[in-house]
Enzyme design. Sequence first.
Site, PDB file in Angstrom:
ATOM      1  N   GLN A 193     -72.280  -1.287   3.016  1.00  0.00           N
ATOM      2  CA  GLN A 193     -71.617  -0.194   3.720  1.00  0.00           C
ATOM      3  C   GLN A 193     -70.147  -0.550   3.972  1.00  0.00           C
ATOM      4  O   GLN A 193     -69.847  -1.576   4.591  1.00  0.00           O
ATOM      5  CB  GLN A 193     -72.359   0.063   5.046  1.00  0.00           C
ATOM      6  CG  GLN A 193     -71.962   1.334   5.733  1.00  0.00           C
ATOM      7  CD  GLN A 193     -72.320   2.589   4.962  1.00  0.00           C
ATOM      8  OE1 GLN A 193     -73.414   2.724   4.434  1.00  0.00           O
ATOM      9  NE2 GLN A 193     -71.374   3.506   4.871  1.00  0.00           N
ATOM     10  N   ASP A 217     -73.750   2.149  -6.108  1.00  0.00           N
ATOM     11  CA  ASP A 217     -72.530   2.884  -5.771  1.00  0.00           C
ATOM     12  C   ASP A 217     -71.602   3.008  -6.983  1.00  0.00           C
ATOM     13  O   ASP A 217     -70.656   3.785  -6.971  1.00  0.00           O
ATOM     14  CB  ASP A 217     -71.756   2.126  -4.662  1.00  0.00           C
ATOM     15  CG  ASP A 217     -72.038   2.674  -3.270  1.00  0.00           C
ATOM     16  OD1 ASP A 217     -72.436   3.844  -3.160  1.00  0.00           O
ATOM     17  OD2 ASP A 217     -71.859   1.908  -2.301  1.00  0.00           O
ATOM     18  N   LYS A 230     -79.288   7.101   5.303  1.00  0.00           N
ATOM     19  CA  LYS A 230     -79.753   6.615   3.996  1.00  0.00           C
ATOM     20  C   LYS A 230     -81.196   6.134   4.095  1.00  0.00           C
ATOM     21  O   LYS A 230     -82.004   6.363   3.187  1.00  0.00           O
ATOM     22  CB  LYS A 230     -78.829   5.489   3.505  1.00  0.00           C
ATOM     23  CG  LYS A 230     -77.523   6.040   2.937  1.00  0.00           C
ATOM     24  CD  LYS A 230     -76.454   4.984   2.783  1.00  0.00           C
ATOM     25  CE  LYS A 230     -75.126   5.654   2.416  1.00  0.00           C
ATOM     26  NZ  LYS A 230     -73.976   4.761   2.546  1.00  0.00           N
TER      27      LYS A 230
END
Length: 276
Positions: free
Chosen positions: A93, A116, A49
Amino acid sequence: MAIILDGKALARQVKQEVRAQVDAGGITPGLAVVIVGDNAASRIYVEAKKKDCAACGIASFEFALPADAGEAALLTLIDELNNRDDIHGILVQLPLPKGYSEQAVIQAISPTKDVDAFHFENVGKITTGDYIFLPCTPAGVMEILDHYGIDPAGKHCVVVGRSNIVGKPQALLLLHRHATVTICHSRTPDLAAMTRQADILVAAVGRAGLITADMIKPGAVVIDVAINRGEDGKIRGDVDFDGVAEVASHITPVPGGVGPMTRAVLLRNTLKAAQL
Ligand code: NDP
């Protein structure tokens, strides 16, 4: 032989679009990636990322906490990040180590920084179709379909997997696009009878080789979301690629299909968060 849906090439295109918009925009989008503990797979994803962000002109900030930092420390960090002007997107994460409530942590992220799209507010908005961010993986699948001119309207789409991050939102996005949607899961008694009805099949389970050629309607579009790392270190999807590619009209490879698009949509969401 089925047409290969090249998610890697499409992701490259999306990243170029993001880069061009960042360069033209005058504001540097910032993504905070929070990692707790030392999960090896999470580490790989975080590095990927950061690399993606750098390629698109997005500033990435890594915050690494030890596994035993505790939920209170993590929530304090998220609160700080919610209030920072140079950070527009926050990603924690997952999975978190034992002792952390993933739900509490996700709900602590400001919905406008929730790139997200896991926060209840964003989930609700996705349900009604009135969304800010779309969840990265299902949105990546929709972009692959669109890019290849595959319209879900009127089609029977079968989604195998009902997780909150992939299966459920995938089914909703297909529904919004006027598909008839069936969701299958571990309690579905005759999976093959369901998958054989699919014009578009999305497999999101996490079991290599679950979907075999005899489970596919000839000419179906097959999207393989899964990432299964074998003992040989190789990554495979849920779909028996070689066999299914003989029956399907279109198929995503693993790797090089949905995975790169998931990462590309995250960048687009971060840009969008900065533009908000
Ligand atoms: P989960 O483990 O949360 O969900 C798996 C789903 O599969 C569950 O709904 C489960 O059913 C269902 N399932 C399990 N066994 C069977 C079976 N034999 N037949 C039918 N359904 C079954 O996984 P995720 O949704 O998080 O991820 C799914 C896969 O996608 C994983 O391989 C993951 O690594 C991958 N992934 C890939 C991404 C990408 O970028 N390409 C991003 C995110 C995930 P039940 O609900 O009944 O338990």
